[in-house]
Scaffold this motif. Structure first.
Motif, short mmCIF file in Angstrom:
data_model
loop_
_atom_site.label_atom_id
_atom_site.label_comp_id
_atom_site.label_asym_id
_atom_site.label_seq_id
_atom_site.Cartn_x
_atom_site.Cartn_y
_atom_site.Cartn_z
N GLN A 125 0.85 -1.18 0.00
CA GLN A 125 0.00 0.00 0.00
C GLN A 125 0.88 1.24 0.00
O GLN A 125 1.89 1.29 0.70
CB GLN A 125 -0.90 0.01 1.23
N ARG A 176 -4.05 -1.77 -6.59
CA ARG A 176 -4.46 -1.19 -5.32
C ARG A 176 -5.03 0.21 -5.55
O ARG A 176 -4.79 0.82 -6.59
CB ARG A 176 -3.28 -1.11 -4.34
N ASN A 236 -0.99 7.65 2.70
CA ASN A 236 -2.25 7.48 2.00
C ASN A 236 -3.40 7.78 2.97
O ASN A 236 -3.52 7.08 3.98
CB ASN A 236 -2.40 6.05 1.47
#
Length: 209
Positions: A124, A203, A128
């Motif tokens: 990831q 993703r 974020n």
């Protein structure tokens, strides 16, 4: 890899530092476990170390006893890797009234080749959501052609970040939220996809302006 900590009383928070050999391995973003799922997690990564902070100012605590408090993804950077150590340093435990609590049963983590995945992986992005820039880490187990591209939710290509043959190991790339023409993109959810050999993974990431 799980990071276990033993304590004789409940904890409101804890702080620690993980140190490792960057020539051999890399550590990704830590994640909470069932034992700490109601805690808030913050971390700061620098070259060869990562500082981790768990805390909760409400009524939830880390229960007394033993068990993992976080897990950390580890990827191999050296093709000759056999084993390495992750040192746990600067441990501070805070009780329910923020009083110091003695830490017991904390040992450095031995990382062997059998502990780690030798398959492709796409982490990831971090941070974020992001504003100015975000980092994407990925791992390839063999030397191979890699393509990593950003798309919008309609599947339209925004920009290709990687399109080349790379050596086996851990890699990272940064994205500043611009398209291939250099224009800033609006706030929203975007996709990033890696393709290499027979591996494809997608993703989501969030851009906030």
């Amino acid at each position: 890899l799980p990071l276990p900590i033993q304590c004789d009383s409940p904890l409101r928070g804890l702080q620690l530092q993980l140190c490792y050999d960057t020539k051999l391995i890399d550590i990704g973003a830590p994640k909470l476990t069932d034992r700490t799922k109601n805690m808030s997690l913050d971390f700061q990564k620098s070259e060869g170390s990562i500082d981790v902070l768990l805390f909760n100012f409400d009524k939830d605590f880390i229960a007394a006893g033993s068990g993992p408090v976080i897990t950390v993804p580890v990827v191999i950077k050296s093709q000759s890797f056999e084993s390495s150590m992750i040192k746990i340093e600067n441990v501070i435990l805070a009780g329910v009234n923020c009083q110091p609590v003695a830490a017991t049963g904390i040992e450095d983590i031995s990382v062997s080749i059998n502990d780690l995945s030798m398959d492709y992986s796409l982490a990831q992005n971090y941070p974020n959501p992001f504003n100015a820039e975000t980092e994407i880490q990925y791992y390839i187990p063999i030397t191979a052609k890699v393509n990593l591209t950003i798309y919008n939710l309609l599947g339209e290509e925004i920009i290709t970040l990687v399109d080349q043959k790379l050596q086996a190991g851990s890699h990272r790339v940064h994205w500043d939220g611009r398209d291939k023409k250099g224009f800033n993109l609006p706030t929203g959810i975007y996709l990033y996809r890696i393709q290499s050999e027979n591996y494809t993974k997608t993703r989501k990431l969030a851009l906030m302006k």
